[in-house]
Scaffold this motif. Structure first.
Motif, mmCIF file in Angstrom:
data_model
loop_
_atom_site.group_PDB
_atom_site.id
_atom_site.type_symbol
_atom_site.label_atom_id
_atom_site.label_comp_id
_atom_site.label_asym_id
_atom_site.label_seq_id
_atom_site.Cartn_x
_atom_site.Cartn_y
_atom_site.Cartn_z
ATOM 1 N N GLU A 198 22.823 74.535 -37.326
ATOM 2 C CA GLU A 198 22.812 74.970 -35.925
ATOM 3 C C GLU A 198 21.379 75.022 -35.393
ATOM 4 O OE1 GLU A 198 24.818 76.370 -38.152
ATOM 5 O OE2 GLU A 198 26.829 76.255 -37.264
ATOM 6 N N THR A 215 27.667 77.498 -33.281
ATOM 7 C CA THR A 215 29.113 77.624 -33.440
ATOM 8 C C THR A 215 29.515 79.009 -32.930
ATOM 9 O OG1 THR A 215 28.987 76.248 -35.390
ATOM 10 C CG2 THR A 215 31.007 77.558 -35.120
ATOM 11 N N LYS A 258 32.769 81.613 -32.380
ATOM 12 C CA LYS A 258 34.170 81.865 -32.710
ATOM 13 C C LYS A 258 34.681 83.022 -31.848
ATOM 14 C CE LYS A 258 36.872 82.839 -36.867
ATOM 15 N NZ LYS A 258 37.467 81.718 -37.563
ATOM 16 N N THR A 259 35.842 82.799 -31.192
ATOM 17 C CA THR A 259 36.484 83.900 -30.450
ATOM 18 C C THR A 259 37.384 84.630 -31.426
ATOM 19 O OG1 THR A 259 36.451 82.560 -28.455
ATOM 20 C CG2 THR A 259 37.917 84.467 -28.437
ATOM 21 N N THR A 292 39.801 80.749 -32.327
ATOM 22 C CA THR A 292 39.321 79.423 -31.897
ATOM 23 C C THR A 292 37.800 79.337 -32.029
ATOM 24 O OG1 THR A 292 39.263 80.211 -29.644
ATOM 25 C CG2 THR A 292 41.166 78.865 -30.251
ATOM 26 N N GLN A 293 37.351 78.116 -32.265
ATOM 27 C CA GLN A 293 35.929 77.905 -32.517
ATOM 28 C C GLN A 293 35.426 76.782 -31.619
ATOM 29 O OE1 GLN A 293 35.137 78.887 -36.607
ATOM 30 N NE2 GLN A 293 33.870 77.033 -36.744
ATOM 31 N N ASP A 294 34.244 76.987 -30.994
ATOM 32 C CA ASP A 294 33.653 75.954 -30.137
ATOM 33 C C ASP A 294 32.218 75.724 -30.556
ATOM 34 O OD1 ASP A 294 35.602 75.233 -28.273
ATOM 35 O OD2 ASP A 294 35.246 77.051 -27.086
ATOM 36 N N THR A 295 31.701 74.550 -30.199
ATOM 37 C CA THR A 295 30.258 74.363 -30.364
ATOM 38 C C THR A 295 29.634 74.456 -28.979
ATOM 39 O OG1 THR A 295 30.679 72.002 -30.304
ATOM 40 C CG2 THR A 295 30.299 72.960 -32.471
ATOM 41 N N VAL A 296 28.537 75.187 -28.909
ATOM 42 C CA VAL A 296 27.936 75.468 -27.601
ATOM 43 C C VAL A 296 26.430 75.261 -27.721
ATOM 44 C CG1 VAL A 296 27.628 77.219 -25.807
ATOM 45 C CG2 VAL A 296 29.700 77.246 -27.197
ATOM 46 N N TYR A 324 28.525 80.395 -21.320
ATOM 47 C CA TYR A 324 29.783 80.225 -22.056
ATOM 48 C C TYR A 324 30.442 81.577 -22.328
ATOM 49 C CZ TYR A 324 32.943 79.388 -25.985
ATOM 50 O OH TYR A 324 34.048 79.369 -26.813
ATOM 51 N N GLN A 381 34.038 82.710 -20.848
ATOM 52 C CA GLN A 381 35.175 82.902 -21.755
ATOM 53 C C GLN A 381 35.740 84.312 -21.680
ATOM 54 O OE1 GLN A 381 36.668 80.759 -24.171
ATOM 55 N NE2 GLN A 381 35.673 79.321 -22.798
#
Ligand code: AMP
Length: 485
Positions: free
Chosen positions: A452, A459, A461-462, A467-471, A479, A483
């Protein structure tokens, strides 16, 4: 301490005293958000915050509320606050002096307390100012400050709000505490020589009530009822009180001891009675609305018209009274759901005679209210509207000594943006870190490893959904705010 140590040698575990309580996080988040909402809204109506002392002279409250009232009488926390009192516990000279002149209220509980103290000592040098009290409410202090700081200089009216703890030695129960919190506001205006002040008109009363109902809406308290009434003024109320007293005297035997006593001391307060058996009888008593003089009737009509124009809904309640002479015309109360018998979350009214009675400019008018913050919070909790974390929260999971500096700067950036951040001081395994974040009720985990850091893409994670996103690093704050709903 060894197991066999005698009980007396064990350290004492201190507990709260009766009727007191601690308010802990996360509940305090809700308190802060309610207080923030009050600061924001009241200022938008032109009110400024006044911060008042908790201790004032006992006489201030006895005089403003009357020693016959609960708050100015048996519920007042007061004491003699002087090192001289301790030094001089020797003679009874002060007793005679006290009896002769010092305590203005005849036969008040305060006076007998002082006389008892005098029996034990020489308080020769003490004055009424040495007898102090914890404030049971703040209107008297606001009026004292208004007079002391000569706030009657233009521009008028003066609009002030306050929040903080009040103290009443009451019987503790749900929604009734010995230390409780009020959020209140007052509008005060001296008479305009030859002119027509703002407060002549019922528009001020309506605006204060509109601010109040907007506040309840803003904090999410929806199922409230606003009650209003007019209790007349010094022209029309005395005749009404005489009629009420006559009527009450005729049916005295059907009333409980409190109401019987009040026939002489304060018959209006009989209308307040919550005694089950008296309710039917009270309904048959003469009503103030039938005895209002013309100016009071016009003022009351104007109040209702002004409330209608503002879209404020209300119910009239002829039994809503304030038993003190300086209260005039408008009285109001707001009740909320889920509070049982203690369902009043706010009380207020016009007190056109108070400032003058306390030595301020003649003819000064005033109106105000006090919200019971404890009950407001209880009602929000009961209705399930107690979400306290209005901001996203983040747990930073960092791996490898190389990620520590990045974790520190990320935490600092997020905190500057008002986001709550938990940053573990030591490196943790991802699974363990996520578990801890979950336990803390945190919404997002931001994961920072070597990969990262080198790519600048994090990375996220909510935790509630997994759920996992890349930001991208530069998009992280946007973000998180987006969210978070
Ligand atoms: P009052 O100053 O008596 O008109 O009270 C104004 C508001 O303060 C009430 O409507 C209650 O919501 C609240 N309140 C008064 N006394 C207490 C108490 N002992 N504990 C908690 N809230 C109180």
């Amino acid at each position: 301490m060894s197991k066999g140590a005698p009980k007396s040698a064990q350290p004492r575990r201190y507990r709260l005293i009766r009727g007191q309580r601690d308010i802990l996080p996360p509940e305090t988040d809700l308190w802060v958000s309610v207080e923030d909402a009050a600061h924001r809204l009241f200022r938008s109506f032109g009110f400024g915050e006044i911060r008042l002392p908790i201790i004032e002279t006992a006489e201030l409250f006895e005089k403003s509320a009357g020693t016959d009232s609960d708050v100015g009488g048996k519920e007042l926390y007061y004491w003699v606050d002087s090192p001289r009192a301790n030094k001089a516990i020797k003679s009874v000279r002060w007793k005679a002096k006290m009896t002769a002149a010092k305590v203005s209220q005849p036969d008040s509980p305060a006076k007998s307390e002082l006389l008892r103290a005098a029996d034990a000592g020489d308080f020769d040098t003490l004055t009424e100012a040495d007898r102090v009290a914890l404030r049971p409410e703040a209107t008297a202090s606001v009026c004292r400050a208004y007079i002391q700081h000569e706030m009657h200089q233009p521009p008028q009216p003066v609009r002030l709000y306050y929040m903080g703890p009040m103290f009443r030695r009451d019987r503790p129960q749900k929604g009734r505490y010995r230390q409780f919190y009020q959020i209140g506001a007052e509008v005060i205006e001296p008479p305009k020589p030859g002119g027509y002040g703002w407060m002549e008109d019922a528009a001020t009363d309506a605006e204060v009530i509109e601010m109040l109902t907007t506040f309840f809406k803003n904090v999410g308290l929806s199922e409230t009822t606003l009650y209003i009434n007019s209790i007349g003024d010094k022209e029309c109320r005395p005749q009404y009180i005489e009629r009420l007293r006559n009527q009450l005297s005729k049916i005295k035997d059907k009333l409980g001891p409190d109401s019987q006593r009040r026939i002489q001391t304060n018959p209006l307060r009989v209308l307040d009675s919550k005694n089950e058996e008296e309710q039917k009888i009270i309904e048959t008593l003469p009503r103030m609305s039938e005895h209002l003089c013309e100016p009071c009737r016009d003022h009351y009509k104007a109040l209702k018209r002004n409330l209608d124009q503002r879209g404020v809904t209300y119910q009239e309640n002829w039994r809503l009274v304030r038993g003190l002479d300086y209260y005039m015309r408008t009285t109001f109360e707001i009740t909320a759901k889920g509070l049982g018998s203690q369902d009043a979350v706010c009380g207020g009214g016009r007190y056109d005679g108070l400032v003058e009675m306390m030595g301020g400019p003649k003819g000064t008018k005033g109106i105000g209210f006090a919200i019971g913050e404890d009950r407001l919070i209880l009602s929000l909790q009961e209705s399930g509207k107690s979400r306290s974390d209005a901001r996203p929260s983040v747990y930073i999971v960092w791996m490898g000594e190389g990620a520590r500096a990045e974790a520190l700067s990320t935490a600092s950036n997020l905190r500057n943006a008002g986001i709550r951040v938990e940053l573990p001081g030591v490196e943790q395994k991802v699974g363990k870190a996520i578990g801890q974040a979950d336990k803390l009720g945190i919404k997002f985990a931001v994961i920072l490893g070597e990969n990262e850091i080198s790519t600048g893409v994090y990375t996220v994670k909510t935790l509630s959904t997994g759920t996992q996103d890349t930001v991208r690093k530069s998009d992280l704050i946007g973000y998180l705010n987006q969210q978070y709903v």
